[in-house]
Design a protein around this motif. Sequence first.
Motif, PDB file in Angstrom:
ATOM      1  N   SER A 124       7.725  -5.152  -6.689  1.00  0.00           N
ATOM      2  CA  SER A 124       7.817  -6.611  -6.751  1.00  0.00           C
ATOM      3  C   SER A 124       8.227  -7.172  -5.401  1.00  0.00           C
ATOM      4  CB  SER A 124       8.833  -7.052  -7.804  1.00  0.00           C
ATOM      5  OG  SER A 124       8.415  -6.693  -9.097  1.00  0.00           O
ATOM      6  N   GLU A 125       7.731  -8.367  -5.103  1.00  0.00           N
ATOM      7  CA  GLU A 125       8.031  -9.020  -3.832  1.00  0.00           C
ATOM      8  C   GLU A 125       8.426 -10.474  -4.045  1.00  0.00           C
ATOM      9  OE1 GLU A 125       5.166  -6.786  -0.577  1.00  0.00           O
ATOM     10  OE2 GLU A 125       4.501  -8.683  -1.456  1.00  0.00           O
ATOM     11  N   LEU A 126       9.292 -10.950  -3.182  1.00  0.00           N
ATOM     12  CA  LEU A 126       9.556 -12.366  -3.003  1.00  0.00           C
ATOM     13  C   LEU A 126       8.891 -12.791  -1.702  1.00  0.00           C
ATOM     14  CD1 LEU A 126      13.343 -12.627  -3.940  1.00  0.00           C
ATOM     15  CD2 LEU A 126      11.446 -13.714  -5.155  1.00  0.00           C
ATOM     16  N   GLY A 127       8.150 -13.895  -1.735  1.00  0.00           N
ATOM     17  CA  GLY A 127       7.434 -14.320  -0.545  1.00  0.00           C
ATOM     18  C   GLY A 127       7.654 -15.786  -0.223  1.00  0.00           C
ATOM     19  N   TYR A 141       9.311  -9.877   0.910  1.00  0.00           N
ATOM     20  CA  TYR A 141      10.419  -8.936   0.820  1.00  0.00           C
ATOM     21  C   TYR A 141      10.302  -8.147  -0.477  1.00  0.00           C
ATOM     22  CZ  TYR A 141      15.198  -7.243  -0.006  1.00  0.00           C
ATOM     23  OH  TYR A 141      16.290  -6.459  -0.275  1.00  0.00           O
ATOM     24  N   THR A 142      10.266  -6.821  -0.384  1.00  0.00           N
ATOM     25  CA  THR A 142      10.196  -5.966  -1.563  1.00  0.00           C
ATOM     26  C   THR A 142      11.605  -5.775  -2.121  1.00  0.00           C
ATOM     27  OG1 THR A 142       8.306  -4.769  -0.632  1.00  0.00           O
ATOM     28  CG2 THR A 142       9.460  -3.730  -2.473  1.00  0.00           C
ATOM     29  N   PHE A 143      11.853  -6.346  -3.309  1.00  0.00           N
ATOM     30  CA  PHE A 143      13.189  -6.222  -3.889  1.00  0.00           C
ATOM     31  C   PHE A 143      13.235  -5.190  -5.016  1.00  0.00           C
ATOM     32  CE2 PHE A 143      11.103  -9.506  -6.382  1.00  0.00           C
ATOM     33  CZ  PHE A 143      11.484  -9.207  -7.688  1.00  0.00           C
ATOM     34  N   TYR A 144      12.064  -4.656  -5.396  1.00  0.00           N
ATOM     35  CA  TYR A 144      12.021  -3.607  -6.403  1.00  0.00           C
ATOM     36  C   TYR A 144      10.798  -2.746  -6.135  1.00  0.00           C
ATOM     37  CZ  TYR A 144      10.832  -1.369 -10.856  1.00  0.00           C
ATOM     38  OH  TYR A 144      10.487  -0.456 -11.814  1.00  0.00           O
ATOM     39  N   LEU A 165       9.807  -5.143   4.412  1.00  0.00           N
ATOM     40  CA  LEU A 165       9.443  -6.487   4.845  1.00  0.00           C
ATOM     41  C   LEU A 165       8.014  -6.493   5.361  1.00  0.00           C
ATOM     42  CD1 LEU A 165      12.691  -7.488   6.779  1.00  0.00           C
ATOM     43  CD2 LEU A 165      11.857  -8.523   4.652  1.00  0.00           C
ATOM     44  N   TYR A 166       7.281  -7.521   4.994  1.00  0.00           N
ATOM     45  CA  TYR A 166       5.919  -7.680   5.502  1.00  0.00           C
ATOM     46  C   TYR A 166       5.803  -9.069   6.125  1.00  0.00           C
ATOM     47  CZ  TYR A 166       0.893  -8.241   5.724  1.00  0.00           C
ATOM     48  OH  TYR A 166      -0.389  -8.468   6.173  1.00  0.00           O
ATOM     49  N   TYR A 167       5.451  -9.109   7.411  1.00  0.00           N
ATOM     50  CA  TYR A 167       5.265 -10.357   8.146  1.00  0.00           C
ATOM     51  C   TYR A 167       3.775 -10.609   8.333  1.00  0.00           C
ATOM     52  CZ  TYR A 167      10.020  -8.925   9.495  1.00  0.00           C
ATOM     53  OH  TYR A 167      11.325  -8.498   9.480  1.00  0.00           O
ATOM     54  N   HIS A 168       3.353 -11.834   8.150  1.00  0.00           N
ATOM     55  CA  HIS A 168       1.920 -12.113   8.295  1.00  0.00           C
ATOM     56  C   HIS A 168       1.693 -13.513   8.861  1.00  0.00           C
ATOM     57  CE1 HIS A 168       1.878 -14.749   4.673  1.00  0.00           C
ATOM     58  NE2 HIS A 168       2.779 -13.889   4.217  1.00  0.00           N
ATOM     59  N   TYR A 188       3.932  -4.407   8.736  1.00  0.00           N
ATOM     60  CA  TYR A 188       4.678  -3.855   7.606  1.00  0.00           C
ATOM     61  C   TYR A 188       5.868  -3.064   8.144  1.00  0.00           C
ATOM     62  CZ  TYR A 188       4.066  -3.593   2.526  1.00  0.00           C
ATOM     63  OH  TYR A 188       4.169  -3.795   1.173  1.00  0.00           O
ATOM     64  N   ASP A 189       7.066  -3.494   7.797  1.00  0.00           N
ATOM     65  CA  ASP A 189       8.303  -2.852   8.233  1.00  0.00           C
ATOM     66  C   ASP A 189       8.936  -2.185   7.009  1.00  0.00           C
ATOM     67  OD1 ASP A 189      10.688  -2.057   9.313  1.00  0.00           O
ATOM     68  OD2 ASP A 189      11.432  -4.081   9.740  1.00  0.00           O
ATOM     69  N   PHE A 190       8.763  -0.848   6.901  1.00  0.00           N
ATOM     70  CA  PHE A 190       9.294  -0.116   5.761  1.00  0.00           C
ATOM     71  C   PHE A 190      10.739   0.293   6.011  1.00  0.00           C
ATOM     72  CE2 PHE A 190       4.697   0.609   5.442  1.00  0.00           C
ATOM     73  CZ  PHE A 190       4.481   0.229   4.123  1.00  0.00           C
ATOM     74  N   ARG A 191      11.504   0.268   4.945  1.00  0.00           N
ATOM     75  CA  ARG A 191      12.915   0.612   5.068  1.00  0.00           C
ATOM     76  C   ARG A 191      13.114   2.119   5.218  1.00  0.00           C
ATOM     77  NH1 ARG A 191      17.589  -0.802   0.559  1.00  0.00           N
ATOM     78  NH2 ARG A 191      19.348   0.096   1.686  1.00  0.00           N
ATOM     79  N   TYR A 192      12.223   2.924   4.637  1.00  0.00           N
ATOM     80  CA  TYR A 192      12.419   4.368   4.628  1.00  0.00           C
ATOM     81  C   TYR A 192      11.678   5.053   5.785  1.00  0.00           C
ATOM     82  CZ  TYR A 192       7.764   4.591   2.471  1.00  0.00           C
ATOM     83  OH  TYR A 192       6.417   4.471   2.213  1.00  0.00           O
ATOM     84  N   ASN A 193      12.009   6.296   6.007  1.00  0.00           N
ATOM     85  CA  ASN A 193      11.317   7.158   6.976  1.00  0.00           C
ATOM     86  C   ASN A 193      11.524   6.731   8.423  1.00  0.00           C
ATOM     87  OD1 ASN A 193       9.866   9.490   7.465  1.00  0.00           O
ATOM     88  ND2 ASN A 193       7.877   8.488   7.368  1.00  0.00           N
TER      89      ASN A 193
END
Length: 242
Positions: A124-127, A141-144, A165-168, A188-193
Motif C-alpha cells: 500500500s502507498e500514500l501519494g 510512500y510505501t507504508f505497508y 519512497l518513489y519520486y516522479h 525508486y528509493d528502497f529502504r532495504y538492501n
Amino acid sequence: MKPTHIGTALAVGTLVMSAGAFQAAMAEDPHSISANIGVVSNYIWRGQTQTDNQPAVQGGLDYAHQSGFYAGTWLSNVDFGEGNETNYELDLYTGFGGSINDDFSYDLNLIYYAYPDGRDSDFSELGASATYKWLTAGIAYTFYGQADDAPGVANTEANYIQGDLYYHAALDFDLPYELGLNLHGGYYDFRYNDGGNDYGHWGASISREAGDFGTFSFNYDQIGRDTYDEDPKLWIGWNKEF
C-alpha cells in the motif's frame, strides 16, 4: 488504475486514475461513475515490465464526487516470470483532488496493490502530487508491504517492510494534429538492501484521442541501472473511457 501508463501509460499509476476521476467529478451531477478498458503491448510500471514484456488487458471502475473525492478499482493481468504464479493485479484506491486556480491543482491518494493469487506481494502507498500548468511532480510512500522473499529484506517479526519512497515528475504538452506529448521520469528509493535495489527511469509517450475509438499511444520507457533490464521498452496502448 496503476498505469494507466497509457495515461500510468501517460502516468503515469502517475496515477492517471486520480486525474480522470477528479475531472469526472466536475460534471453537473455531483456524483459520477465511469469505466475504462485498455490494451497494451507491454504493461510498464515505473520503468519495469509487469507482464514479462507481453501484452495486457486492463480495466477499471471509478466513482467521483464534485467535492474532489474519488474511489475506484483497476485490474490487469501480470506475469513476473518463471517460478512466479501471480497472474493478475487488483488495485483499490481512493483520494481527493482539487485546484487552487486555473494553473495549479493537487491530488492526495491512498492505493492498495493486491495480487490475490500471488504470495506475499501486496503493498500500500500514500501519494501526493501537484500540477502547475504542464508540470506534475509527486511522491509515493510505501507504508505497508509483504515482501518475504525480496533480496536483502530483514526478517522482521511480521516479515513486512515499509518506508520505500518513489519520486516522479512529468511534463505534458499539446502538439499539432491533436497529439499529446508526455515526458516522465522517476526514482525508486528502497529502504532495504542499502540502496542496492534503488533505480531511476525515464520515458516518453505520444498519444492521440480518436473520439469514440478511444485514445491511442506510442510509448518509450527505460531504466538507468544495469542490475535491472536496461533495454529500451517500446510499446503501444489503447484506452477508452465510458
